[in-house]
Design an enzyme around this catalytic site. Sequence first.
Site, short mmCIF file in Angstrom:
data_model
loop_
_atom_site.label_atom_id
_atom_site.label_comp_id
_atom_site.label_asym_id
_atom_site.label_seq_id
_atom_site.Cartn_x
_atom_site.Cartn_y
_atom_site.Cartn_z
N GLY A 23 29.31 27.67 9.43
CA GLY A 23 28.26 28.68 9.29
C GLY A 23 27.66 28.60 7.90
O GLY A 23 28.26 28.01 6.99
N HIS A 48 32.43 18.11 9.86
CA HIS A 48 31.89 18.41 11.20
C HIS A 48 32.18 17.27 12.17
O HIS A 48 31.46 16.28 12.19
CB HIS A 48 30.38 18.65 11.10
CG HIS A 48 30.06 19.91 10.37
ND1 HIS A 48 29.93 21.12 11.00
CD2 HIS A 48 29.89 20.15 9.05
CE1 HIS A 48 29.68 22.07 10.11
NE2 HIS A 48 29.64 21.50 8.91
#
Length: 508
Positions: A52, A168
């Site tokens: 986020g 990621h």
Amino acid sequence: MQHQPIAVVDFGSQYTQLIVRRIRELGYYSKLYLPEELEQVKGTAAVILSGGPRSTSEPDAPDIDFTFLQSLGVPVLGVCYGMQLLNLKFGGSVSPCATKEYGPADLVKESSVEGGLFDDISPSSQVWMSHSDTVSDLPDGCQIMGRNRDGVPVALKWNDSFFGIQFHPEVSHSTEGTQMLEAFLKKAGDLPRFEMSSFKDELAQRVKDHVQGRKVVCGVSGGVDSSVLAALLHEAQVDTRNIFVDTGLLRKDEAAEVVRLFNSIGIEIEVIDASERFLTALAGESDPEEKRRIIGRLFVDVFFDAVGDDVELLAQGTLYPDVIESATSGSAASTIKTHHNRVDRIMELKEQGRVIEPLDELFKDEVRALGKVLGLPHDVVGRHPFPGPGLAVRCPGAITEEKLRIIREADAIYMSILRERDWYDKIWQAYAALIPTKTVGVKGDVRSYEYAMSIRAVTSEDAMTAEWVHLPYDMLGEISNRILNEVDGVNRVLYDISTKPPASIEWE
Ligand code: XMP
């Protein structure tokens, strides 16, 4: 069998949707949840906390009910922000990075950790980083699964169920990211595989339960999404009126073709010919957004004129990416163009709970797979996307019947060649657009002053980005020759070699 999704909790990263996609690509069902929806994940086999944009140090930073999360008794993976949040929950700390990391980086794995996520990956693997905070103090018992080149811990194992990675794995630049996600999912034991054929039955049952014998109105366009929707309603034996609005902005013979394809699988379609209304309303208008607004408004008017005010339920072919895009407030993507299915009248129905969107958990390729198991012909499920505003977005400037005729004829020639040469299915989307500028040429020894056509073909995964297709020169030559010879009003054909971004797929 009910499909219990792997839960991905969304802390707002631009990549969160990709996590869901990767898990589905691995053959398991997955869905996004907001942190405050955590209760809904009860019964899931595993939870992933996404990255986020916020910092855990902000006073109102997104949080998670950690006690509830632990009570689920399932494996949990924190990615980026998710990892930092978990480290705090376990009693560790998070602080700003000495050096912020954006882009590709090396993950150096600690081979001493047993039962981690990296057993099958290379000792130094490329991963994708995007963070300005990092875990600092680690709680007792926490093991470091991997570090970056500077020795900073970027992968943690707090216990046998809780894992965290700073990078990621969902981004394709993390070259072994999918294996890491798979290793994590293995912690959940033998997960049921996602089977489209049983999911189809589940969806049809859900539709039946939702509709409860009410009458449904469904707008069909001949595109993949609305066709699959109509076929699903048919499968669920729902009493449906399928309405097809002919806006006058369709491709050559499109309305007749759509009716024929649907009839071939036993579905009736009502065609409303509103072409005159559309072309009159659009006359002389050249502003792209205004054209979209006119079409959007009129489309809803025509649709509701046809069905009357007594719509019990309206079915829409909204897909998962549309839902996510509209939920991500302030998303630039949603304001770039005015999509016509978001208008007030439909929003009102939605607020009254009278809109049904059974495809809203599916990605485009999954909708195609669903269409296949529903028995839709390849011509329907394999169709290139066609925008709601139709040829209007391929006819920059003011629209005229003459320009539409030229686009239709050129496009039909282009598509027939792509099909003949087996290129159609390799392309995400292809079309002919008219460039509203006349240029000089010669035809049969006579000076001509006519329009130019643009030919476009792109590949894309999700329409957010696109690459132009390297069509063979000889085929481009054939397309150009045939258009120049067979379509009156054109004396020049150009091939569009623009990527998205900065260009968009359509011209407007
Ligand atoms: P752009 O031109 O934004 O297009 O790169 C991305 C994809 O969306 C389709 N598109 C639309 N579809 N209503 C639709 O239903 C629209 O207003 C619309 N505008 C673009 C486009 O064809 C491409 O597949």
